[in-house]
Every structure is written in structure tokens, then in C-alpha cells.
Design a protein around this motif. Sequence first.
Motif, PDB file in Angstrom:
ATOM      1  N   ALA A  73       0.836  -1.212   0.000  1.00  0.00           N
ATOM      2  CA  ALA A  73       0.000   0.000   0.000  1.00  0.00           C
ATOM      3  C   ALA A  73       0.864   1.253   0.000  1.00  0.00           C
ATOM      4  CB  ALA A  73      -0.914  -0.007   1.231  1.00  0.00           C
ATOM      5  N   ILE A  74       1.939   1.207   0.774  1.00  0.00           N
ATOM      6  CA  ILE A  74       2.838   2.375   0.822  1.00  0.00           C
ATOM      7  C   ILE A  74       3.456   2.634  -0.542  1.00  0.00           C
ATOM      8  CG2 ILE A  74       5.041   3.191   1.778  1.00  0.00           C
ATOM      9  CD1 ILE A  74       4.267   1.735   4.406  1.00  0.00           C
ATOM     10  N   ARG A  75       3.803   1.551  -1.254  1.00  0.00           N
ATOM     11  CA  ARG A  75       4.463   1.709  -2.565  1.00  0.00           C
ATOM     12  C   ARG A  75       3.519   2.286  -3.616  1.00  0.00           C
ATOM     13  NH1 ARG A  75       8.237  -3.530  -1.972  1.00  0.00           N
ATOM     14  NH2 ARG A  75      10.175  -2.398  -1.556  1.00  0.00           N
ATOM     15  N   ARG A  76       2.224   2.177  -3.345  1.00  0.00           N
ATOM     16  CA  ARG A  76       1.257   2.733  -4.306  1.00  0.00           C
ATOM     17  C   ARG A  76       1.009   4.222  -4.080  1.00  0.00           C
ATOM     18  NH1 ARG A  76      -1.262  -2.320  -3.476  1.00  0.00           N
ATOM     19  NH2 ARG A  76      -2.722  -1.441  -1.972  1.00  0.00           N
ATOM     20  N   LEU A  77       1.537   4.761  -2.989  1.00  0.00           N
ATOM     21  CA  LEU A  77       1.343   6.189  -2.704  1.00  0.00           C
ATOM     22  C   LEU A  77       2.051   7.051  -3.739  1.00  0.00           C
ATOM     23  CD1 LEU A  77       2.013   6.281   1.167  1.00  0.00           C
ATOM     24  CD2 LEU A  77      -0.183   6.649   0.040  1.00  0.00           C
ATOM     25  N   PRO A  78       1.510   8.247  -4.008  1.00  0.00           N
ATOM     26  CA  PRO A  78       2.230   9.193  -4.866  1.00  0.00           C
ATOM     27  C   PRO A  78       3.565   9.580  -4.215  1.00  0.00           C
ATOM     28  CG  PRO A  78      -0.018   9.935  -4.449  1.00  0.00           C
ATOM     29  CD  PRO A  78       0.222   8.763  -3.563  1.00  0.00           C
ATOM     30  N   ALA A  79       4.484  10.040  -5.021  1.00  0.00           N
ATOM     31  CA  ALA A  79       5.831  10.364  -4.528  1.00  0.00           C
ATOM     32  C   ALA A  79       5.768  11.390  -3.391  1.00  0.00           C
ATOM     33  CB  ALA A  79       6.687  10.890  -5.683  1.00  0.00           C
ATOM     34  N   LEU A  80       4.887  12.386  -3.537  1.00  0.00           N
ATOM     35  CA  LEU A  80       4.809  13.428  -2.509  1.00  0.00           C
ATOM     36  C   LEU A  80       4.384  12.840  -1.162  1.00  0.00           C
ATOM     37  CD1 LEU A  80       5.167  16.434  -2.011  1.00  0.00           C
ATOM     38  CD2 LEU A  80       2.751  16.755  -2.577  1.00  0.00           C
ATOM     39  N   ASP A  81       3.411  11.927  -1.191  1.00  0.00           N
ATOM     40  CA  ASP A  81       2.956  11.300   0.062  1.00  0.00           C
ATOM     41  C   ASP A  81       4.044  10.411   0.667  1.00  0.00           C
ATOM     42  OD1 ASP A  81       0.574  12.571  -0.005  1.00  0.00           O
ATOM     43  OD2 ASP A  81      -0.572  10.881  -0.795  1.00  0.00           O
ATOM     44  N   LYS A  82       4.819   9.768  -0.223  1.00  0.00           N
ATOM     45  CA  LYS A  82       5.934   8.955   0.319  1.00  0.00           C
ATOM     46  C   LYS A  82       6.916   9.843   1.074  1.00  0.00           C
ATOM     47  CE  LYS A  82       5.873   5.239  -3.115  1.00  0.00           C
ATOM     48  NZ  LYS A  82       6.450   4.737  -4.359  1.00  0.00           N
ATOM     49  N   LEU A  83       7.203  11.018   0.494  1.00  0.00           N
ATOM     50  CA  LEU A  83       8.122  11.947   1.165  1.00  0.00           C
ATOM     51  C   LEU A  83       7.532  12.434   2.486  1.00  0.00           C
ATOM     52  CD1 LEU A  83       9.421  14.025  -1.860  1.00  0.00           C
ATOM     53  CD2 LEU A  83      10.748  12.496  -0.396  1.00  0.00           C
ATOM     54  N   ARG A  84       6.208  12.709   2.480  1.00  0.00           N
ATOM     55  CA  ARG A  84       5.547  13.126   3.725  1.00  0.00           C
ATOM     56  C   ARG A  84       5.653  12.033   4.780  1.00  0.00           C
ATOM     57  NH1 ARG A  84       0.261  15.449   0.801  1.00  0.00           N
ATOM     58  NH2 ARG A  84       0.908  17.601   0.503  1.00  0.00           N
ATOM     59  N   LEU A  85       5.429  10.788   4.341  1.00  0.00           N
ATOM     60  CA  LEU A  85       5.484   9.660   5.271  1.00  0.00           C
ATOM     61  C   LEU A  85       6.878   9.525   5.885  1.00  0.00           C
ATOM     62  CD1 LEU A  85       4.084   7.212   6.544  1.00  0.00           C
ATOM     63  CD2 LEU A  85       4.762   5.877   4.536  1.00  0.00           C
TER      64      LEU A  85
END
Lengths: 136, 71
Positions: free
Chosen positions: B9-21
Motif C-alpha cells: 500500500a505504501i508503494r502505491r502512494l504518490p511520490a509526494l505522500d511517500k516523502l511526507r510519510l
Amino acid sequence: MRFPYSTTDPAQDAFDSLPRLPLRLRADSRALDVMGLVDSGAMVNVLPYDVGLQLGVVWDERRANIRLAGTLGQQQAMPVFMIAEIADFAPVRLAFAWVQSPDAPLILGQTNFFMEFEVCFYRSSLEFEVKPKSSI
Amino acid sequence: MTLAELLPAIRRLPALDKLRLIRILAEDLDTAADIAPFEPHKVYYLPTPYNTFGAGSALMQAMQQTDSPTD
């Protein structure tokens, strides 16, 4: 060692007497003599806001990452650590939930005051006993 | 929930959300450092009714009145 139950106001009577323990808190180079309410119902030690300030602690919202609930209301608290000196016992490190509420008393609760000391209450004789935990 | 379960699920996040996470988790680690015996974000309860001076006296008076004979 036994300590007397005490009140905080001359208008209070024996029914208002509570187990309050005199202790000295140290943080860095500062020290402060305070009275702590020995409260077996409290999950944690609680440090009033003004006591923390007097001991030089600085409130940091990002570090206020534990929460208190109950009769003081829901509020964020910041973990702080103090050296506590009680009577002639060896100093111990106590962990406090530091709150911004002006009404909070200094509370000595299960974590970690009761983890460091054995406590017996003798309410009918208005005394309580505190001694360091057994070193087994 | 395990990391293995979360990772797809995390890998499906947009790049911006990954950076936020990444930033959120890094801040969590920073602020959670060395607060034992507390646990970050845990709720601790204080059930004692503090500063209720006079209540004990009133309660004892009420009990004595209840105990007294009332013809």
C-alpha cells in the motif's frame, strides 16, 4: 520512613489530609523543594507547569507526545526526567508527564514513583510509609 | 499489522505522500527517543478527584446523619 498526612490550607481539616511527600527535584544545575501527592490511582507522575519552568525546562510541543485523561481533563504532556531526593534515601530518577494545566498538582504515580518505592498507607493514624524498593 | 502487509500500500502512494510519510516517521523517531518508561502517544489516566476539599467532611457528616436514630 513514615511521613504525616498534611493539608495545604489552614481552612482544611483532617478529612482533607492527604499523603503529601516532601522531595527535592533536580534538573541540570537547578533544584527545587516541592510536595508531591502520593497517588496510587495515577498511572504516571505529573509535573505542574510552573514547577517545570522553575527547574528550567522548556516546553516543546513536538515532544509533548503522551496524553493524559481523567479528572484533570484530556491534555498533551511532555515527558521530562528529574533527579528526586527524598529524605536520606539514595536519589532516584523520576519520569514526569509535564502538563501546561495550571490546576495540576504534583503527582507521584505508578510510573515510576511506585516502581521505585514501596508505600504503605496508615490513614487512620494519618501517616504513610515510604521506603526504597527492595534490591532483589 | 506487519511491515510486509503495509509495504504494498505504501508503494502505491504518490511520490509526494511517500516523502511526507518519511518525514512523519523521522519526526516520530526523533521525538520518541529515550522517553522510557513512557510510551509515545499512549494515554495515561488520572482518575483521582483532585482538589475536592471539604468533600470528605461532608460525606462523613452525611453518614453520621444516616446512622442517627430518626424517631
